[in-house]
Design a protein around this motif. Structure first.
Motif, mmCIF file in Angstrom:
data_model
loop_
_atom_site.group_PDB
_atom_site.id
_atom_site.type_symbol
_atom_site.label_atom_id
_atom_site.label_comp_id
_atom_site.label_asym_id
_atom_site.label_seq_id
_atom_site.Cartn_x
_atom_site.Cartn_y
_atom_site.Cartn_z
ATOM 1 N N ALA A 255 0.821 -1.213 0.000
ATOM 2 C CA ALA A 255 0.000 0.000 0.000
ATOM 3 C C ALA A 255 0.854 1.262 0.000
ATOM 4 N N ILE A 256 1.995 1.259 0.707
ATOM 5 C CA ILE A 256 2.795 2.491 0.755
ATOM 6 C C ILE A 256 3.407 2.800 -0.606
ATOM 7 N N ALA A 257 3.697 1.767 -1.408
ATOM 8 C CA ALA A 257 4.266 2.022 -2.729
ATOM 9 C C ALA A 257 3.304 2.864 -3.562
ATOM 10 N N SER A 258 1.995 2.579 -3.434
ATOM 11 C CA SER A 258 1.004 3.351 -4.186
ATOM 12 C C SER A 258 0.747 4.712 -3.564
ATOM 13 N N HIS A 259 1.119 4.857 -2.310
ATOM 14 C CA HIS A 259 0.740 6.074 -1.599
ATOM 15 C C HIS A 259 1.797 7.155 -1.716
ATOM 16 N N THR A 260 3.023 6.864 -1.272
ATOM 17 C CA THR A 260 4.084 7.878 -1.343
ATOM 18 C C THR A 260 5.299 7.359 -2.104
ATOM 19 N N GLY A 261 5.121 6.233 -2.802
ATOM 20 C CA GLY A 261 6.235 5.709 -3.594
ATOM 21 C C GLY A 261 7.371 5.162 -2.756
ATOM 22 N N SER A 262 7.106 4.912 -1.450
ATOM 23 C CA SER A 262 8.167 4.418 -0.568
ATOM 24 C C SER A 262 8.344 2.913 -0.726
ATOM 25 N N GLY B 311 -11.157 5.360 2.413
ATOM 26 C CA GLY B 311 -10.290 6.284 3.151
ATOM 27 C C GLY B 311 -9.226 6.879 2.250
ATOM 28 N N PRO B 312 -8.610 7.984 2.681
ATOM 29 C CA PRO B 312 -7.487 8.546 1.934
ATOM 30 C C PRO B 312 -6.238 7.690 2.123
ATOM 31 N N GLY B 313 -5.145 8.084 1.456
ATOM 32 C CA GLY B 313 -3.949 7.248 1.381
ATOM 33 C C GLY B 313 -3.364 6.802 2.701
ATOM 34 N N GLY B 314 -3.077 7.753 3.589
ATOM 35 C CA GLY B 314 -2.427 7.390 4.847
ATOM 36 C C GLY B 314 -3.279 6.442 5.659
ATOM 37 N N GLN B 315 -4.562 6.739 5.699
ATOM 38 C CA GLN B 315 -5.464 5.883 6.462
ATOM 39 C C GLN B 315 -5.581 4.504 5.818
ATOM 40 N N SER B 316 -5.488 4.448 4.497
ATOM 41 C CA SER B 316 -5.529 3.155 3.806
ATOM 42 C C SER B 316 -4.315 2.313 4.185
ATOM 43 N N SER B 351 -5.405 5.148 -5.376
ATOM 44 C CA SER B 351 -4.908 3.838 -5.788
ATOM 45 C C SER B 351 -6.046 2.842 -5.721
ATOM 46 N N TYR B 352 -6.127 1.943 -6.721
ATOM 47 C CA TYR B 352 -7.212 0.958 -6.737
ATOM 48 C C TYR B 352 -6.692 -0.426 -6.385
ATOM 49 N N ARG B 353 -5.487 -0.508 -5.840
ATOM 50 C CA ARG B 353 -4.847 -1.819 -5.713
ATOM 51 C C ARG B 353 -5.378 -2.661 -4.545
ATOM 52 N N ASN B 354 -5.915 -2.097 -3.570
ATOM 53 C CA ASN B 354 -6.358 -2.648 -2.268
ATOM 54 C C ASN B 354 -5.201 -2.542 -1.280
ATOM 55 N N PRO B 355 -5.301 -1.651 -0.283
ATOM 56 C CA PRO B 355 -6.480 -0.813 -0.016
ATOM 57 C C PRO B 355 -6.850 0.094 -1.188
#
Lengths: 470, 470
Positions: A255-262, B311-316, B351-355
């Motif tokens: 999930a973090i890869a999709s979020h902040t590219g980390s 939810g938004p990214g961080g929460q996901s 992102s649609y990847r899950n989350p």
């Protein structure tokens, strides 16, 4: 990139702020967010369709950043990703102290266009040693002067917490819920992809800021592990640093890869490194708030032995389990204390053994009981039930008697936490008021037993790391 | 002691209740507690000083239980411990269906006098096969007919939960907070020292009661392990049984001895036995409420794979970690779903990847996105953020759009949980209203991510025990 703290100081305490390319579709969220800012606020927008709206918000608009009069301390960039490099060039030409790029669609989307645009931003910022925050982030928050990440955030209560977050929604959500819980922000930075300024830069800056007494961090990845650990070790020795790490699990790592590219790192390496640096790790926003609260309100937590008091029998038993499972202990008192207690404690319907079950008949003796318990040499900390059971709210009048007992304990300078069991009845707001009254007197209040126990354990761990002061 | 369920049926649904020896010092708490009872309520008191007060409460007083007219279904005994055996004798003579002894000061105080009085109660009750509840307990609660353990308890909302508790304060606290969370009691028994009727008796009775759909228990000790396990195995195969055990830790074990006179047992033995019987264990009142809620609201939870959305990214990211750490998984969707999603999902800022991170731009497509995600073969359960971040409350208007999406998912009969992140602002009551609206539509709502994740995991464990239906 060599961070210049005087530039960060200007960005966090700006005199002039410019919002570039705020969008009509978002109802000009960035201009609105800064509407209470006491310094000079300008807009830069090139689309004539937005000119009237921006004027109606009371903000002067220019079509180029270079036309804005005087020095600029902070630019908030909300343009589409394609326009970001050109705006960065203008920021550099204008000699802006720092710019926050809300714009997203870079490496976190895993598209060639996004990656290429991000490379351009990095190259231009590094060549000019420009202080770029983001992109893909919510930027800076300073409630004391009116700089916000979101219009909903409170203003005016400048607190003791510095918060550094890779996620904007975490930064905003944390700031708001923490505020309701009596834990206020001094400065906060959401830095997203962190391509230029990264978490260690903000951490080092907050470490030097005397107004910041404790630091919270939400992190998804670390680019330069060596520098991060070195700064963390240095700062954590001077003030508590509480770290909430996203991507601890394999699914979270995806999930973090999709979020902040980390990129996710191994949890065991992280855990060992953070512990070695003297930081405290937490796993949820609730634990983050509670742990900061404990660290800010309590004196040094020297030992792990807890006296639990003020609740009826069942609550005394169940909370003992919860405190012990959190890693603390609920030991027997000294023989001297027992000898003194048994001279007057009414055993029917209660117990003075620890937990101190004071249901009904003995509550009138509570002041005397607690003066013995709190002085006991086997006891390092006191956990006191202000609510006597879940679902019961207490009134300000009922709090009065308890407050006298709590003030007595506070005199001893032993860590004291209270539990105000927040229920979801219509009376929940009254319970919140009770929490606030306690906290205004310097006594931290926690909304459930597991949350209080975990917070006390985390504070104990901070002070007993061997590296940290105390 | 052979339990006669027809006598328990009379005690839980009485026509005539008598309170014996209610105390002026407690402001006649037992008479007051039953003031909304629709049947006949009498008092027995021998002290003339109390006669006027009892009369003022609108209750007829007698000086002997034997003088009360007609059959008596339930007696509540609040006399001092010394008088308890004589009151028991009267109950036996009067052929009362069952008596609840609030009186305390027996074996739980570890005094010779207390132990001797308890032995007398046991001997007399067993000789007469008398249905004694307690002593040292808060007795019975049936909100549908107005029998209460405490005046604060709600009336009228007869729910699907049977609750059995060794502790009175746990029974009352649980009933109230569970009610605020939309989980209502059908019948509850607090049995304290459990010297005659014990937990398996109530468990067997609740197991047969068709109005009770799920059972919660708070236990400190077991007297007859073999019978308890046999009844538990039988009942848990028919309806969920959720057990909160006090005294799991060594310090907690010391505390239960002072509380209900129970002896602690080894946790590893307990854990293995409860699992073998198909029961679910929990560790706090919050987890107990949340787990019952999940079991009552959700269809059979067949798998452990969760889609997290809304939810938004961080929460996901952070909620993915929490769900995985709770023992669930947040897997990739099928290739077919990804192929369909990428035809329209706007990748910038989501992102649609899950989350499924649907911050901002893609929320308008949420209904379409969720119809793909919820049908995905890799997904067993859906966890949906109704609040988009901590500290933000949502309005009824905002809920409308979300409700349509949730109703669509419900049609698929896949377990669906929602998170309404309860904050402690002045708007907390509005959030609670949102939870209630969701739950009235049959969709369980949880006040934090860790609480939702744990509840879903516990429900999964119940249905995947191998023994239980589903």
């Amino acid at each position: 990139m060599k961070v210049d703290f005087s530039k960060l100081e200007r960005a966090f305490n700006p005199r002039t702020v410019v919002v570039v390319g705020d969008s009509k579709a978002s109802n000009f969220e960035w201009i609105r967010g800064q509407k209470e800012f006491k310094g000079k606020l300008y807009s830069v927008h090139v689309n004539p369709n937005s000119f009237e709206d921006i004027k109606a918000l009371g903000v002067e608009n220019f079509t180029s950043l270079l036309d804005v009069p005087g020095p600029v301390d902070l630019v908030i960039v909300a343009v589409a990703r394609k326009a970001a490099p050109a705006v960065l060039d203008d920021c550099i030409r204008k000699d802006v102290a720092a710019a926050h790029f809300f714009s997203s669609g870079f490496s976190e989307t895993d598209t060639e266009e996004g990656r290429e645009l991000e490379r351009q931003l990095i190259a231009r910022a590094e060549a000019a040693n420009f202080h770029l925050i983001g992109p893909n982030c919510m930027g800076l928050y300073n409630p004391g002067i009116g700089i916000r990440q979101n219009e909903d955030q409170y203003l005016g209560d400048s607190g003791p917490v510095g918060f550094i977050s890779q996620s904007g929604s975490v930064a905003i959500g944390f700031s708001m819920e923490a505020h309701f819980q009596g834990v206020n922000i001094n400065k906060s930075a959401s830095f997203g992809n962190g391509i230029v300024l990264d978490s260690p830069d903000f951490l080092e800056y907050f470490g030097r800021d005397p107004a910041i007494k404790a630091i919270g961090m939400y992190l998804e990845g670390i680019k330069n592990g060596r520098r991060f650990m070195s700064v963390l070790r240095d700062v954590a020795a001077r003030k508590p640093v509480v770290i909430w790490r996203g991507g601890r699990t394999e699914d979270g790592g995806r999930a973090i890869a999709s979020h902040t590219g980390s990129l996710a790192s191994s949890s065991s390496i992280w855990n060992a490194a953070l512990k070695q640096c003297g930081a405290i790790q937490v796993g949820s926003v609730e634990e983050l708030i509670d742990t900061l609260k404990a660290l800010l309100f309590l004196p040094t937590v020297r030992g792990n032995r807890v006296a639990i008091a003020g609740g009826p029998g069942g609550q005394s038993v169940t909370s003992t389990d919860v405190f012990v499972e959190a890693g603390l202990s609920v030991p027997r008192l000294t023989r001297e204390s027992y000898a003194e207690l048994e001279t007057f404690f009414e055993v029917v319907g209660g117990s003075y053994r620890n937990p101190i079950d004071t249901a009904g008949p003995v509550r009138r003796d509570m002041k005397r009981i607690m003066s013995i318990v709190a002085r006991d040499n086997n006891i390092d900390n006191i956990a006191y039930f202000v609510s006597t059971r879940p679902g019961r709210h207490i009134t300000r009048e009922q709090l009065q008697g308890t407050m006298g007992i709590l003030e007595d304990i506070r005199q001893l300078n032993k860590p004291l936490i209270t539990m105000v069991l927040l229920n979801t009845s219509d009376a929940a707001n009254e319970d919140r008021d009770i929490m606030n009254i306690l906290q205004e007197r310097g006594i931290p209040a926690f909304p459930s037993v597991p949350r209080g126990a975990m917070a006390l354990k985390n504070a104990f761990d901070y002070y007993n790391n061997g590296r940290n002061r105390g």
